[in-house]
Design a protein around this motif. Structure first.
Motif, PDB file in Angstrom:
ATOM      1  N   ALA A 151       0.839  -1.192   0.000  1.00  0.00           N
ATOM      2  CA  ALA A 151       0.000   0.000   0.000  1.00  0.00           C
ATOM      3  C   ALA A 151       0.881   1.250   0.000  1.00  0.00           C
ATOM      4  O   ALA A 151       1.934   1.271   0.658  1.00  0.00           O
ATOM      5  N   PRO A 152       0.466   2.309  -0.727  1.00  0.00           N
ATOM      6  CA  PRO A 152       1.305   3.525  -0.811  1.00  0.00           C
ATOM      7  C   PRO A 152       1.692   4.085   0.551  1.00  0.00           C
ATOM      8  O   PRO A 152       2.836   4.522   0.736  1.00  0.00           O
ATOM      9  N   ALA A 153       0.762   4.089   1.504  1.00  0.00           N
ATOM     10  CA  ALA A 153       1.091   4.644   2.826  1.00  0.00           C
ATOM     11  C   ALA A 153       2.174   3.809   3.514  1.00  0.00           C
ATOM     12  O   ALA A 153       3.103   4.356   4.119  1.00  0.00           O
ATOM     13  N   ARG A 154       2.060   2.493   3.409  1.00  0.00           N
ATOM     14  CA  ARG A 154       3.066   1.617   4.028  1.00  0.00           C
ATOM     15  C   ARG A 154       4.407   1.750   3.323  1.00  0.00           C
ATOM     16  O   ARG A 154       5.458   1.782   3.960  1.00  0.00           O
ATOM     17  N   ALA A 155       4.365   1.857   2.002  1.00  0.00           N
ATOM     18  CA  ALA A 155       5.617   2.011   1.257  1.00  0.00           C
ATOM     19  C   ALA A 155       6.268   3.351   1.580  1.00  0.00           C
ATOM     20  O   ALA A 155       7.490   3.438   1.748  1.00  0.00           O
ATOM     21  N   GLY A 156       5.454   4.411   1.696  1.00  0.00           N
ATOM     22  CA  GLY A 156       5.998   5.730   2.020  1.00  0.00           C
ATOM     23  C   GLY A 156       6.663   5.747   3.383  1.00  0.00           C
ATOM     24  O   GLY A 156       7.745   6.319   3.552  1.00  0.00           O
ATOM     25  N   LEU A 157       6.023   5.112   4.350  1.00  0.00           N
ATOM     26  CA  LEU A 157       6.618   5.054   5.684  1.00  0.00           C
ATOM     27  C   LEU A 157       7.918   4.257   5.656  1.00  0.00           C
ATOM     28  O   LEU A 157       8.918   4.649   6.281  1.00  0.00           O
ATOM     29  N   ALA A 158       7.914   3.154   4.924  1.00  0.00           N
ATOM     30  CA  ALA A 158       9.122   2.326   4.854  1.00  0.00           C
ATOM     31  C   ALA A 158      10.262   3.081   4.186  1.00  0.00           C
ATOM     32  O   ALA A 158      11.417   3.014   4.623  1.00  0.00           O
ATOM     33  N   LEU A 159       9.945   3.837   3.140  1.00  0.00           N
ATOM     34  CA  LEU A 159      10.989   4.538   2.403  1.00  0.00           C
ATOM     35  C   LEU A 159      11.554   5.716   3.175  1.00  0.00           C
ATOM     36  O   LEU A 159      12.610   6.247   2.799  1.00  0.00           O
ATOM     37  N   LEU A 210      13.672  -9.902  -0.215  1.00  0.00           N
ATOM     38  CA  LEU A 210      13.436  -8.725   0.628  1.00  0.00           C
ATOM     39  C   LEU A 210      12.010  -8.713   1.154  1.00  0.00           C
ATOM     40  O   LEU A 210      11.054  -8.911   0.413  1.00  0.00           O
ATOM     41  N   THR A 211      11.880  -8.496   2.443  1.00  0.00           N
ATOM     42  CA  THR A 211      10.564  -8.350   3.069  1.00  0.00           C
ATOM     43  C   THR A 211      10.531  -7.032   3.832  1.00  0.00           C
ATOM     44  O   THR A 211      11.572  -6.456   4.164  1.00  0.00           O
ATOM     45  N   LEU A 212       9.334  -6.569   4.125  1.00  0.00           N
ATOM     46  CA  LEU A 212       9.214  -5.327   4.888  1.00  0.00           C
ATOM     47  C   LEU A 212       9.815  -5.479   6.274  1.00  0.00           C
ATOM     48  O   LEU A 212      10.402  -4.541   6.816  1.00  0.00           O
ATOM     49  N   ALA A 213       9.667  -6.639   6.871  1.00  0.00           N
ATOM     50  CA  ALA A 213      10.232  -6.861   8.206  1.00  0.00           C
ATOM     51  C   ALA A 213      11.751  -6.746   8.172  1.00  0.00           C
ATOM     52  O   ALA A 213      12.360  -6.140   9.064  1.00  0.00           O
ATOM     53  N   TYR A 214      12.371  -7.323   7.150  1.00  0.00           N
ATOM     54  CA  TYR A 214      13.832  -7.207   7.003  1.00  0.00           C
ATOM     55  C   TYR A 214      14.215  -5.744   6.802  1.00  0.00           C
ATOM     56  O   TYR A 214      15.175  -5.242   7.394  1.00  0.00           O
ATOM     57  N   TRP A 215      13.454  -5.082   5.935  1.00  0.00           N
ATOM     58  CA  TRP A 215      13.709  -3.666   5.657  1.00  0.00           C
ATOM     59  C   TRP A 215      13.680  -2.844   6.945  1.00  0.00           C
ATOM     60  O   TRP A 215      14.568  -2.035   7.199  1.00  0.00           O
ATOM     61  N   TYR A 216      12.650  -3.067   7.762  1.00  0.00           N
ATOM     62  CA  TYR A 216      12.547  -2.315   9.016  1.00  0.00           C
ATOM     63  C   TYR A 216      13.637  -2.739  10.006  1.00  0.00           C
ATOM     64  O   TYR A 216      14.083  -1.936  10.824  1.00  0.00           O
ATOM     65  N   GLY A 217      14.056  -3.989   9.948  1.00  0.00           N
ATOM     66  CA  GLY A 217      15.133  -4.419  10.835  1.00  0.00           C
ATOM     67  C   GLY A 217      16.406  -3.640  10.588  1.00  0.00           C
ATOM     68  O   GLY A 217      17.099  -3.215  11.525  1.00  0.00           O
TER      69      GLY A 217
END
Length: 246
Positions: free
Chosen positions: A106-114, A132-139
């Motif tokens: 979702a754009p909001a989740r991607a924006g926060l991650a970026l 690549l997963t969002l969890a890894y990215w946030y880690g």
């Protein structure tokens, strides 16, 4: 198919922990560099609160160095903001390369991650590839974010105790980290053209505008353009993974 060939997907918690572990070598370079930035910021008149807010909201080492240097020279606030935006324009290129891996998020989740994207985070994400997963990215991102925030504030607190931070060689630590990350992308002589184009453009821009931020953008644009040109018609079957499965 035998169950022996099946792999059990890692949980988001495991992925986050793996990202944090992979971030540790980057932290080894980021912490001294953040300490150096904080020390320079203290000499430019910034308080620990000022430095903390800048690191928390900007979270981009190169542009923060430019901002501190401009503030030390008494540059107006709008010019400082403009310089930060200019230096960070390369993030448009970095983010574009991650689009296949963030597809479906979702754009909001991607924006926060970026928000957490840095050069080092981007490099680790690319090396992670389709896994690549969002969890890894946030880690990776959260670990580096907290380390950067703490080291820059600590550097500001200790700034008055260090007469010449650069004399300690702290400014080389991040260069060493970038060289290590670059070595991880080595795929033979075919890797050289984008690297050489980026280096030539950055050196040329720096020679024309010493002390300015243009060399960062010039290097990113030149390297990205050569890589895109060389990648035409390749990788159609690549990048189909999505980070949204975390």
């Amino acid at each position: 198919m035998s169950t022996d060939t099946l792999t059990i997907p890692a949980s988001p918690r495991q992925e986050f922990a793996l990202g944090a572990i992979h971030c540790l070598p980057v932290m080894a370079g980021a912490v001294p560099f953040g300490f150096l930035l904080g020390s320079l910021a203290a000499k430019a008149g910034l308080s620990p609160l000022d430095m903390g807010l800048m690191s928390a909201l900007v979270f981009a080492g190169s542009s923060q160095f430019v901002a501190v240097e401009l503030l030390d020279k008494g540059t107006a606030g709008l010019a400082v903001v403009g310089a930060i935006l200019l230096v960070n324009l390369r993030h448009l290129l970095l983010g574009a390369t991650l689009e296949p891996r963030f597809r479906g998020v979702a754009p909001a989740r991607a924006g926060l991650a970026l928000f957490f994207m840095t050069d080092e985070q981007w490099a680790l994400a690319l090396r992670r590839g389709e896994g690549l997963t969002l969890a890894y990215w946030y880690g990776v991102g959260v670990t580096l974010y907290l380390a950067w925030l703490a080291s820059t504030v600590a550097g500001t607190l200790a700034g008055a105790l260090i007469a010449d931070p650069a004399a300690w060689g702290l400014d080389f630590t991040f260069i060493a980290v970038f060289l290590c990350l670059l070595a991880g992308f080595w795929r033979g002589v075919g890797s050289l053209p984008p690297w050489l184009a980026s280096a030539a453009a950055a050196l040329g821009a720096h020679a024309l505008s010493p002390g300015g931020p243009w060399h960062i953008l010039a290097g990113a644009l030149a390297g990205g353009a050569v890589a895109a040109w060389r990648g035409r018609g390749q990788g159609k079957g690549q990048g189909k993974g999505s980070a949204g499965d975390a």
